[in-house]
Write an enzyme that holds these catalytic residues in place. Sequence first.
Site, PDB file in Angstrom:
ATOM      1  N   LEU A 242     -26.634 -41.567 -36.015  1.00 38.67           N
ATOM      2  CA  LEU A 242     -26.829 -42.839 -35.531  1.00 38.67           C
ATOM      3  C   LEU A 242     -26.164 -42.914 -34.278  1.00 38.67           C
ATOM      4  CD1 LEU A 242     -26.555 -45.361 -38.707  1.00 38.67           C
ATOM      5  CD2 LEU A 242     -28.498 -44.492 -37.206  1.00 38.67           C
ATOM      6  N   HIS A 243     -26.895 -42.575 -33.164  1.00 36.18           N
ATOM      7  CA  HIS A 243     -26.437 -42.530 -31.686  1.00 36.18           C
ATOM      8  C   HIS A 243     -25.938 -44.038 -31.159  1.00 36.18           C
ATOM      9  CE1 HIS A 243     -28.273 -38.498 -31.467  1.00 36.18           C
ATOM     10  NE2 HIS A 243     -29.285 -39.029 -31.742  1.00 36.18           N
ATOM     11  N   ASP A 244     -26.860 -44.774 -31.119  1.00 35.47           N
ATOM     12  CA  ASP A 244     -26.838 -45.980 -30.555  1.00 35.47           C
ATOM     13  C   ASP A 244     -25.715 -47.211 -31.145  1.00 35.47           C
ATOM     14  OD1 ASP A 244     -30.034 -46.087 -29.055  1.00 35.47           O
ATOM     15  OD2 ASP A 244     -28.284 -45.218 -28.273  1.00 35.47           O
TER      16      ASP A 244
END
Length: 313
Positions: A242-244
């Site tokens: 979950l980068h962002d």
Amino acid sequence: MSARKIIIDTDPGQDDAVAILLALASPEEIEVLGITAVAGNVPLPLTSKNARIVCELAGKHDVKVYAGCDRPLGRDLVTAEHVHGKTGLDGPVLPDPQMPLQEQHAVDFIIDTLRAHKPGTVTLCPLGPLTNIAMAFEKAPDIMDRVQEIVLMGGAYFEVGNITPAAEFNIYVDPQAAHIVFKSPAPKVVMPLDVTHKALVTKPRNDAFRALGTKVGIAVAEMTDFFERFDKEKYGSNGAPLHDPCVTAYLIKPELFSGRYINVEIETHSELTMGMTVADWWGVSGREANALFIGDVDADGFFDLLTERLARL
Ligand code: RIB
Ligand code: CA
């Protein structure tokens, strides 16, 4: 403490969508002044549509969404349908948006908003290529000193690249824009792959989203089910990174994260390493530090926060 005023600049993208949902579910900590779409994961018509789809999924039909730049400053657009699917939000079946796009260009919205608020009171949260932010800084250099903080997802050091051997996607798509942003005086917090690859949607975490039993919970589970393929195949990851959402979670609970204040420069000349974030983690360059470069996250704490907030929508 009053909520932090932010502009989310984004290229949805399933992980962008989760970051936006987390922000919209946290009004005590975050006031979203507007969402600006940029070309990135998919072309601008889709990112500006997807941003509105996500707002309506959250039941927040009054959020103002602006379309921005449809290509990088000086290079052809590179997109990531191989990761996010042809719509950019593959996974759940979600209705087309009813809410309109704002007439104003995203770059002008960014400029006007920073000029309209007291200096140091508006945070920029770029979740995609930095084209809109760089264009705003180039068009109105006076706003750079008015930015409270830039908290962005992009770059990599120990994790190296996810789109080329050297570069992370957001920076690679528009390295010239990234150079302008990293050169700017605005305080910067960077969420690189080094930390986002530690925020993996394992099956128990995905099950917890689905167990919410809500439209939002099920849609997020379906988004991350789709989105995990790329990283599972490439890295053997145990789930979608979950980068962002690391950006939004940082605004809510910064204590979940740790990093170093270091010098970060952007490769803009060599095609071999174009878009690489040259992060001086070991302090060997003598170059002035310009960014808090995050390397670690309390992943369980992150997912507890995310799941609890998604349950509110
Ligand atoms: O490299 C990951 C980044 O690129 C994320 O922001 C993802 O949404 C894509 O934009
Ligand atoms: Ca993104």
